[in-house]
Design a protein around this motif. Sequence first.
Motif, short mmCIF file in Angstrom:
data_model
loop_
_atom_site.label_atom_id
_atom_site.label_comp_id
_atom_site.label_asym_id
_atom_site.label_seq_id
_atom_site.Cartn_x
_atom_site.Cartn_y
_atom_site.Cartn_z
N THR A 247 0.83 -1.21 0.00
CA THR A 247 0.00 0.00 0.00
C THR A 247 0.86 1.25 0.00
O THR A 247 0.64 2.19 -0.77
N LEU A 248 1.89 1.26 0.85
CA LEU A 248 2.77 2.41 0.95
C LEU A 248 3.61 2.59 -0.32
O LEU A 248 3.87 3.73 -0.74
N TRP A 249 4.04 1.50 -0.91
CA TRP A 249 4.80 1.55 -2.17
C TRP A 249 3.96 2.22 -3.26
O TRP A 249 4.41 3.11 -3.97
N ASP A 250 2.72 1.79 -3.37
CA ASP A 250 1.83 2.36 -4.37
C ASP A 250 1.57 3.84 -4.09
O ASP A 250 1.62 4.68 -4.99
N MET A 251 1.31 4.17 -2.83
CA MET A 251 1.06 5.56 -2.46
C MET A 251 2.26 6.44 -2.77
O MET A 251 2.12 7.54 -3.34
N ALA A 252 3.45 6.00 -2.41
CA ALA A 252 4.66 6.79 -2.61
C ALA A 252 4.90 7.05 -4.09
O ALA A 252 5.24 8.18 -4.48
N ASN A 253 4.72 6.05 -4.92
CA ASN A 253 4.95 6.23 -6.35
C ASN A 253 3.91 7.15 -6.97
O ASN A 253 4.25 7.99 -7.82
N ARG A 254 2.67 7.03 -6.54
CA ARG A 254 1.64 7.94 -7.06
C ARG A 254 1.93 9.38 -6.65
O ARG A 254 1.81 10.31 -7.46
N LEU A 255 2.33 9.57 -5.41
CA LEU A 255 2.64 10.92 -4.94
C LEU A 255 3.84 11.51 -5.68
O LEU A 255 3.83 12.69 -6.04
N ALA A 256 4.86 10.69 -5.92
CA ALA A 256 6.03 11.16 -6.66
C ALA A 256 5.67 11.55 -8.09
O ALA A 256 6.33 12.40 -8.70
N ASP A 257 4.62 10.93 -8.62
CA ASP A 257 4.15 11.25 -9.97
C ASP A 257 3.13 12.38 -9.99
O ASP A 257 2.52 12.67 -11.02
N GLY A 258 2.89 13.00 -8.82
CA GLY A 258 1.95 14.10 -8.74
C GLY A 258 0.50 13.68 -8.70
O GLY A 258 -0.40 14.49 -8.98
N LYS A 259 0.26 12.42 -8.31
CA LYS A 259 -1.11 11.90 -8.24
C LYS A 259 -1.51 11.65 -6.79
O LYS A 259 -0.64 11.44 -5.93
N LEU A 260 -2.80 11.64 -6.54
CA LEU A 260 -3.29 11.30 -5.20
C LEU A 260 -3.31 9.78 -5.02
O LEU A 260 -3.48 9.04 -6.00
N PRO A 261 -3.18 9.30 -3.78
CA PRO A 261 -3.33 7.86 -3.53
C PRO A 261 -4.76 7.42 -3.87
O PRO A 261 -5.68 8.23 -3.89
N THR A 262 -4.92 6.13 -4.11
CA THR A 262 -6.26 5.61 -4.37
C THR A 262 -7.08 5.61 -3.08
O THR A 262 -6.52 5.60 -1.97
N SER A 263 -8.40 5.59 -3.21
CA SER A 263 -9.26 5.56 -2.03
C SER A 263 -9.07 4.27 -1.25
O SER A 263 -9.15 4.26 -0.02
N ASP A 264 -8.79 3.16 -1.95
CA ASP A 264 -8.53 1.89 -1.26
C ASP A 264 -7.27 1.97 -0.40
O ASP A 264 -7.24 1.45 0.72
N ALA A 265 -6.23 2.60 -0.94
CA ALA A 265 -4.98 2.74 -0.18
C ALA A 265 -5.20 3.60 1.05
O ALA A 265 -4.71 3.27 2.14
N VAL A 266 -5.92 4.70 0.91
CA VAL A 266 -6.19 5.58 2.04
C VAL A 266 -7.00 4.84 3.10
O VAL A 266 -6.71 4.93 4.30
N ALA A 267 -8.01 4.08 2.66
CA ALA A 267 -8.84 3.34 3.60
C ALA A 267 -8.02 2.29 4.35
O ALA A 267 -8.18 2.12 5.57
N HIS A 268 -7.13 1.61 3.64
CA HIS A 268 -6.29 0.60 4.30
C HIS A 268 -5.36 1.25 5.32
O HIS A 268 -5.21 0.76 6.45
#
Length: 200
Positions: A81-102
Amino acid sequence: MDRRPSVAMRSPEGTPFSVATGALWLDLVYTGGAGDRSRWEALHTPSDVAAWALSSGVVSDPSTVRIDEADLRATHRLRETLWDMANRLADGKLPTSDAVAHLNTVAQEADPVPQLVLRSGALELDRGRNADGAQVLSAIARDAIALLSGPHADRVKRCAATDCALLFVDTSRPGARRWCAMSRCGNRDKARTRRRFEKG
């Protein structure tokens, strides 16, 4: 936590270097993972998670931490979850709602409890005695929540080197950090610039 978050790495050429990740939760990301990251897997057993919790400052004595196979699987899931969040943030994107919920679910457990201990005539911090795996993971999730809701929320970056995908949180005052580690990618860039200057 009471240390500057960093993780020991080794380049493809075998040279050791250290990345100041800027965040405890990013330290966890660099313990391995799915796919290509499995070759760096460091968390094979529950005791590996306890040892990592000690080295990261989450607990003071891994022998008193209760971590089982279910906690190991939960650690791997949080790491993805954190790996996905970090990469999305580095790309200027928000984390997914599933990642935030987890992340929010994991953070609902209490943190490992800090205590003062008199030992050898001095006061020492004893963090996380008798903590369980859920508490260890909660500390990591809360670290991520604190960073992503604070002034450094937009400072998750990917190394500027074209052949490096390492992530970090830029905690420098001006927010101008470019490299995962100056001793590796920063110095390589300086050397390339010097060679171009000498040729020109």
